[in-house]
Design a protein around this motif. Structure first.
Motif, PDB file in Angstrom:
ATOM      1  N   GLY A  79      46.078  38.605  48.086  1.00  0.00           N
ATOM      2  CA  GLY A  79      46.227  37.190  48.402  1.00  0.00           C
ATOM      3  C   GLY A  79      45.461  36.256  47.499  1.00  0.00           C
ATOM      4  N   MET A  80      44.697  36.783  46.565  1.00  0.00           N
ATOM      5  CA  MET A  80      43.901  35.987  45.629  1.00  0.00           C
ATOM      6  C   MET A  80      44.667  35.828  44.316  1.00  0.00           C
ATOM      7  N   PRO A  81      44.839  34.589  43.815  1.00  0.00           N
ATOM      8  CA  PRO A  81      45.606  34.399  42.583  1.00  0.00           C
ATOM      9  C   PRO A  81      44.907  34.992  41.374  1.00  0.00           C
ATOM     10  N   VAL A  82      45.708  35.560  40.466  1.00  0.00           N
ATOM     11  CA  VAL A  82      45.188  36.101  39.211  1.00  0.00           C
ATOM     12  C   VAL A  82      45.377  35.095  38.078  1.00  0.00           C
ATOM     13  N   ASN A  83      46.508  34.364  38.084  1.00  0.00           N
ATOM     14  CA  ASN A  83      46.798  33.393  37.033  1.00  0.00           C
ATOM     15  C   ASN A  83      45.706  32.337  36.922  1.00  0.00           C
ATOM     16  N   MET A  84      45.381  31.959  35.696  1.00  0.00           N
ATOM     17  CA  MET A  84      44.400  30.912  35.429  1.00  0.00           C
ATOM     18  C   MET A  84      45.121  29.639  34.978  1.00  0.00           C
ATOM     19  N   VAL A  85      44.943  28.554  35.726  1.00  0.00           N
ATOM     20  CA  VAL A  85      45.518  27.270  35.321  1.00  0.00           C
ATOM     21  C   VAL A  85      44.673  26.674  34.206  1.00  0.00           C
ATOM     22  N   SER A  86      45.349  25.974  33.262  1.00  0.00           N
ATOM     23  CA  SER A  86      44.656  25.286  32.158  1.00  0.00           C
ATOM     24  C   SER A  86      43.656  26.206  31.472  1.00  0.00           C
ATOM     25  N   HIS A  87      44.107  27.401  31.136  1.00  0.00           N
ATOM     26  CA  HIS A  87      43.238  28.417  30.539  1.00  0.00           C
ATOM     27  C   HIS A  87      43.037  28.156  29.045  1.00  0.00           C
ATOM     28  N   ALA A  88      41.908  28.583  28.525  1.00  0.00           N
ATOM     29  CA  ALA A  88      41.586  28.348  27.123  1.00  0.00           C
ATOM     30  C   ALA A  88      42.598  28.977  26.172  1.00  0.00           C
ATOM     31  N   HIS A  89      43.232  30.100  26.581  1.00  0.00           N
ATOM     32  CA  HIS A  89      44.162  30.802  25.697  1.00  0.00           C
ATOM     33  C   HIS A  89      45.625  30.499  26.005  1.00  0.00           C
ATOM     34  N   GLY A  90      45.936  30.008  27.185  1.00  0.00           N
ATOM     35  CA  GLY A  90      47.324  29.711  27.511  1.00  0.00           C
ATOM     36  C   GLY A  90      47.535  29.536  28.999  1.00  0.00           C
ATOM     37  N   GLN A  91      48.446  28.664  29.354  1.00  0.00           N
ATOM     38  CA  GLN A  91      48.692  28.331  30.756  1.00  0.00           C
ATOM     39  C   GLN A  91      49.160  29.542  31.556  1.00  0.00           C
ATOM     40  N   GLY A  92      48.520  29.769  32.708  1.00  0.00           N
ATOM     41  CA  GLY A  92      48.915  30.863  33.586  1.00  0.00           C
ATOM     42  C   GLY A  92      48.343  32.213  33.213  1.00  0.00           C
ATOM     43  N   TYR A  93      47.421  32.261  32.283  1.00  0.00           N
ATOM     44  CA  TYR A  93      46.834  33.510  31.791  1.00  0.00           C
ATOM     45  C   TYR A  93      46.419  34.404  32.973  1.00  0.00           C
ATOM     46  N   ALA A  94      46.959  35.631  32.994  1.00  0.00           N
ATOM     47  CA  ALA A  94      46.761  36.516  34.143  1.00  0.00           C
ATOM     48  C   ALA A  94      46.237  37.873  33.676  1.00  0.00           C
ATOM     49  N   ASP A  95      44.933  38.039  33.725  1.00  0.00           N
ATOM     50  CA  ASP A  95      44.290  39.290  33.340  1.00  0.00           C
ATOM     51  C   ASP A  95      44.094  40.136  34.595  1.00  0.00           C
ATOM     52  N   LEU A  96      44.864  41.218  34.688  1.00  0.00           N
ATOM     53  CA  LEU A  96      44.860  42.077  35.871  1.00  0.00           C
ATOM     54  C   LEU A  96      43.947  43.287  35.707  1.00  0.00           C
ATOM     55  N   HIS A  97      43.165  43.331  34.649  1.00  0.00           N
ATOM     56  CA  HIS A  97      42.389  44.528  34.357  1.00  0.00           C
ATOM     57  C   HIS A  97      41.216  44.749  35.302  1.00  0.00           C
ATOM     58  N   PHE A  98      40.960  43.799  36.203  1.00  0.00           N
ATOM     59  CA  PHE A  98      39.904  44.042  37.197  1.00  0.00           C
ATOM     60  C   PHE A  98      40.386  44.941  38.335  1.00  0.00           C
ATOM     61  N   VAL A  99      41.655  45.305  38.337  1.00  0.00           N
ATOM     62  CA  VAL A  99      42.200  46.196  39.364  1.00  0.00           C
ATOM     63  C   VAL A  99      42.100  47.646  38.884  1.00  0.00           C
ATOM     64  N   ILE A 100      41.466  48.485  39.670  1.00  0.00           N
ATOM     65  CA  ILE A 100      41.405  49.918  39.378  1.00  0.00           C
ATOM     66  C   ILE A 100      42.718  50.545  39.859  1.00  0.00           C
ATOM     67  N   PRO A 101      43.494  51.177  38.966  1.00  0.00           N
ATOM     68  CA  PRO A 101      44.840  51.637  39.328  1.00  0.00           C
ATOM     69  C   PRO A 101      44.888  52.492  40.590  1.00  0.00           C
ATOM     70  N   GLU A 102      43.919  53.378  40.764  1.00  0.00           N
ATOM     71  CA  GLU A 102      43.928  54.294  41.912  1.00  0.00           C
ATOM     72  C   GLU A 102      43.712  53.589  43.244  1.00  0.00           C
ATOM     73  N   THR A 103      43.323  52.314  43.231  1.00  0.00           N
ATOM     74  CA  THR A 103      43.128  51.579  44.488  1.00  0.00           C
ATOM     75  C   THR A 103      44.364  50.799  44.910  1.00  0.00           C
ATOM     76  N   VAL A 104      45.425  50.801  44.097  1.00  0.00           N
ATOM     77  CA  VAL A 104      46.638  50.054  44.439  1.00  0.00           C
ATOM     78  C   VAL A 104      47.398  50.774  45.540  1.00  0.00           C
ATOM     79  N   ASP A 105      47.684  50.048  46.610  1.00  0.00           N
ATOM     80  CA  ASP A 105      48.391  50.619  47.753  1.00  0.00           C
ATOM     81  C   ASP A 105      49.832  50.146  47.825  1.00  0.00           C
ATOM     82  N   LYS A 106      50.067  48.852  47.579  1.00  0.00           N
ATOM     83  CA  LYS A 106      51.410  48.281  47.709  1.00  0.00           C
ATOM     84  C   LYS A 106      51.654  47.283  46.591  1.00  0.00           C
TER      85      LYS A 106
END
Length: 732
Positions: free
Chosen positions: A162-189
């Motif tokens: 429920g927490m947004p990943v996209n960054m508004v008005s980001h330094a590198h580009g609008q909507g920048y979404a870095d998902l690398h803080f998610v550990i793959p083995e913890t993904v359930d759905k």
């Protein structure tokens, strides 16, 4: 008034409530219940609770839930507790639910048959979504979906718990979404939807959305180690803290990655992730969960290289022009969710989140085009705090004997960045010029009303969303202090029709308006024009199980985007993109050959054009027109599991007149695992046929130090060659 009537209506008739749980007493979400006597149906919420109408004592229920044995249950009390046992996955037990998000069954199947094993694979679980990485896992991936080069997230809304990943008005580009803080083995759905049809999805949800949910509990604790080519090392730890308690769960997960990559100049890439999650069922049957995570990454990069240096043999495909590129980034998240059943027909969910985010990136795309003496390296940097709350009230009722579901949601998101910077630098150390420097404050308040009217086989879903945006920018490069400010209100109606002939055949017609916000620096510079450009979309399609072990989906779709201005973070300038149209067709299938062997395939064709440009000059750069993915996987056969996967991206225009072409690719991957008691051994190989492919590529004008004239041609980051790694995990 409509909301008051719907929420205030008292449902008539016989309604039975209950709960579906596993053998440890944990709730099972989205279990599907069918009354075999009256043919009424229901599904469980996040607390495992359900209410089903036209049901009396003595009626028989059929209960289906992915990953659990199908169960037949005779109603013997007015508040039943139904316990399901875990089972081997079987496609013939899948029920196509009469829901707007019924396509999510596809991601559930894929997670069961081919679990996520790397951060790269997380987003690839969405059918038709392609990714390109041009910093070895340091930057967010470049995304492609439905004829969009989404850049790093401009036209797809991504969230975790429920927490947004996209960054508004980001330094590198609008909507920048870095998902690398998610550990793959913890993904359930993985919840996903394509198009503009979902009232609870707002900013960036034009091509679609992806919502990840992390696990509430770990079955067992696990430690693991991976070792691969290019100096790859990864350690993993998953630790269950409370055991198999019925009312509460807690775990800690961590990963640490080191990798140099296949490049001539080592990447020196490192990433560390820490995540802790606690959840509990309270005495009043409500549920509370708290997730805290920390992510930190740093790397060196070889950057994008021009094709001409490869052709003349100056450098290899894995060489560089400026190997001082790279960066570092970090994100800390705190996310709390509270869910409560007010009564058998009313459900409340609240999510509160906070993130602190740091980003610093050094790039050089044009080499010596603008500064023949020092070169064109740039620094993009920001420090950001994000605050937000989402609240949703769900109410089931009846109006004139018509089953109605009403969802009313509201919330806000506030971003505050300090010293968002674009500077001209040399070798990461010396700042020659500040091109942009300022503070950004951006607030989004929203509310939505989503309703479902169930007329038996036909479900009509009208909805409306209201967003308010406030943009503030303080430019620190001007002499006098001044806050530049603009605001805007956006109304986005939706209307969807779902026709379910039975539990094996569904048709849908979807339509709606969506939008993505523009960068705050664009908004204030253009005096509030085109703050929230509109996207208009429609889908017509079907989900069909022609026989028990085969599920197919198909859709025809169209998406129009209004004129907009795009902030180009790499140059600190504004570019108009114009009106665009995209239309396409999607086909997919999932087939279970037997209890352990599965096959899947997805194909997507898109026609994407700029509306206002003359014919022949109307191609949309890097918009993919044909993609295909597929594979075979096997599970739990004498301890073995694994799979063979392929993906194909067709060559596509790299500029508006198609005179420069971004080459396509066809890549094959393989993985095999063996479980021996508590130990799992695994081998994975990417690009097993060692294809030479370009993972990301752009038509770029550049000049090398010894050149007198600039050249516009393909600049690319090479895709990974044959790459093998092994892993071993031990279950405690």
């Amino acid at each position: 008034m409509l909301l008051i009537l719907l929420l205030g209506s008292v449902s008539q008739g016989q309604i039975l409530k209950g709960k579906v749980v596993d053998i440890d007493g944990n709730p099972i979400e989205n279990a599907y219940l069918i009354n075999l006597n009256s043919e009424s149906h229901a599904h469980t919420n996040e607390l495992g609770s359900f209410s089903i109408d036209k049901t009396i004592l003595g009626n028989n229920l059929e209960i289906n839930a992915l990953g659990y044995k199908k169960k037949y249950f005779t109603i013997m009390s007015s508040n039943s507790i139904i316990v399901l046992e875990e089972a081997v996955f079987r496609l013939n037990e899948i029920v196509i639910q009469p829901k707007l998000s019924a396509m999510n069954v596809i991601s559930k199947i894929d997670l069961q048959t081919t679990p996520v094993n790397s951060s790269q694979e997380i987003l690839r679980k969405v059918p038709g979504l392609f990714i390109g990485q041009h910093a070895g896992g340091g930057k967010a991936e470049q995304l492609f979906l439905r004829g969009f080069d989404i850049d790093h997230g401009t036209d797809i809304a991504i969230s975790v718990d429920g927490m947004p990943v996209n960054m508004v008005s980001h330094a590198h580009g609008q909507g920048y979404a870095d998902l690398h803080f998610v550990i793959p083995e913890t993904v359930d759905k993985i919840d996903f939807g394509k198009g503009t049809y979902y009232a609870n999805k707002g900013d960036f949800a034009t091509a679609g959305y992806v919502a990840f949910q992390t696990k509430e509990k770990l079955e067992k604790s696990t430690i693991g180690f991976e070792l691969g080519q290019f100096s790859t090392k990864r350690t993993l730890g998953l630790f269950s803290l409370l055991g198999n308690q019925k009312n509460q769960n807690a775990y800690i997960a961590t990963e640490y990655i080191l990798m140099d990559g296949p490049f001539d100049s080592p990447q020196n890439f490192s990433r560390i992730n820490l995540l802790g999650k606690y959840s509990t069922i309270l005495n009043d049957d409500s549920k509370f969960s708290l997730m805290v995570s920390r992510f930190s990454s740093k790397w060196d990069a070889s950057g994008q290289i021009p094709q001409r240096l490869i052709d003349n043999g100056t450098i290899s495909r894995f060489g560089s022009v400026d190997d001082t590129e790279g960066g570092n980034t970090a994100r800390t998240n705190i996310n709390a969710t509270f869910s409560k059943s007010i009564d058998e027909n009313t459900f409340l969910k609240t999510t509160t989140f906070y993130s602190n985010y740091q980003f610093e990136l050094y790039s050089n795309f044009t080499f010596f085009l603008n500064d023949p003496l020092h070169g064109d390296q740039i620094k993009q940097k920001e420090n950001r705090d994000i605050y937000g709350v989402n609240v949703e009230l769900n109410k089931k009722t009846k109006v004139n004997n018509i089953a109605v579901l009403v969802q009313f949601g509201s919330g806000f998101r506030a971003d505050a960045t300090t010293n968002t910077e674009l500077s001209h630098t040399v070798s990461r150390k010396t700042v020659l010029e500040n091109i942009k420097l300022g503070d950004i404050d951006q607030t989004n308040l929203f509310s939505y009303l989503n309703s479902e009217f169930n007329f038996g086989k036909l479900m009509i879903n009208p909805a409306i969303r209201l967003d308010y945006f406030k943009f503030n920018y303080q430019d620190k490069l001007v002499t006098d202090y001044k806050t530049q400010s603009e605001s805007k209100v956006k109304l986005a109606p939706k209307l969807n029709f779902i026709y379910s002939q039975n539990n094996n055949l569904q048709f849908f017609v979807k339509s709606g308006l969506g939008f993505h916000s523009n960068d705050a620096r664009v908004v204030v510079q253009n005096n509030g024009k085109q703050i929230l450009p509109t996207a208009i979309g429609t889908d017509i399609g079907t989900i069909w199980k022609p026989f028990p072990t085969l599920i197919m989906n198909a859709a025809l779709w169209y998406l129009y985007l209004e004129q907009e201005f795009v902030y180009v973070g790499d140059a600190g300038i504004i570019e108009p993109s114009g009106k665009t149209k995209r239309m396409g067709v999607e086909l997919g299938l999932r087939y279970q050959l037997n209890n352990w062997l599965f096959f899947d395939a997805d194909t997507n064709y898109t026609y994407a054009r700029s509306i206002e440009a003359p014919k022949g000059q109307d191609f949309i750069p890097l918009a993919p027109d044909f993609t295909a993915t597929g594979g075979v996987s096997f599970n739990k056969i004498r301890g073995f599991s694994g799979g063979f996967r392929q993906r194909y991206l067709k060559s596509r225009p790299a500029n508006e007149d198609n005179s420069i072409v971004a080459k396509g690719y066809f890549i094959s991957d393989l993985n095999i695992n063996y479980q021996y008691k508590k130990v799992n051994f695994g081998i994975s190989a990417e690009n097993i046929f060692n294809a030479k492919w370009n993972e990301t590529q752009f038509a770029t004008e550049s000049r090398l130090k010894n050149e007198t004239q600039s050249v516009t041609e393909i600049h690319f980051t090479p895709g990974t060659p044959f790459y093998m790694k092994g892993k071993i995990t031990y279950t405690l």
